[in-house]
Design a protein around this motif. Structure first.
Motif, PDB file in Angstrom:
ATOM      1  N   ALA A  37       0.202  -2.753  -7.412  1.00 35.53           N
ATOM      2  CA  ALA A  37      -1.019  -2.972  -7.238  1.00 35.53           C
ATOM      3  C   ALA A  37      -1.026  -3.715  -6.137  1.00 35.53           C
ATOM      4  O   ALA A  37      -0.545  -4.882  -6.103  1.00 35.53           O
ATOM      5  N   GLU A  57       3.583   3.102  -4.775  1.00 41.19           N
ATOM      6  CA  GLU A  57       2.488   3.580  -5.702  1.00 41.19           C
ATOM      7  C   GLU A  57       2.630   2.867  -7.001  1.00 41.19           C
ATOM      8  O   GLU A  57       1.494   3.164  -7.640  1.00 41.19           O
ATOM      9  N   HIS A  68       0.872  -1.131   0.091  1.00 41.39           N
ATOM     10  CA  HIS A  68      -0.248   0.226   0.070  1.00 41.39           C
ATOM     11  C   HIS A  68       0.795   1.320   0.035  1.00 41.39           C
ATOM     12  O   HIS A  68       0.271   2.247  -0.434  1.00 41.39           O
TER      13      HIS A  68
END
Length: 101
Positions: A45, A42, A39
């Motif tokens: 996914a 960036e 998380h």
């Protein structure tokens, strides 16, 4: 020598499920850490490794249930358990199921 070997085997029987439980816990911890770490990145996914996590959960549960069952059996033999965990007596061929009034 025979007593030493039997004690060593008994220790292995208890250590191996503990190691399995530890490995399962570490697998689950690593999956959660990797998911939370994704998380912050960036470019990636976030995808959770459900199969790996479920495998760790199964291994952890198997190891802990073996150790818990062994401890409960040992404590029942030594009469260390409370009334909730005492073994229930079943009616056998020579015993009536209900006391005679």
């Amino acid at each position: 020598m025979k007593l030493l070997l039997s004690r060593f085997i008994a220790i292995l029987i208890l250590v191996l499920p503990g190691l399995l439980a530890m490995k399962g816990f570490l697998m689950m911890k690593d999956d959660l850490f990797d998911y939370l770490a994704m998380h912050g990145d960036e470019t990636a996914a976030p995808v959770f490794a459900w199969l790996h996590f479920a495998g760790g959960l199964v291994i952890f549960a198997a190891g802990m249930s073996f150790l818990g069952g062994w401890i409960l059996t040992r404590d029942r033999k030594r009469n260390y358990v409370g009334p909730r965990f005492k073994e229930k007596h079943r009616a056998g061929p020579g015993r009536p199921s209900k006391p005679a009034s």
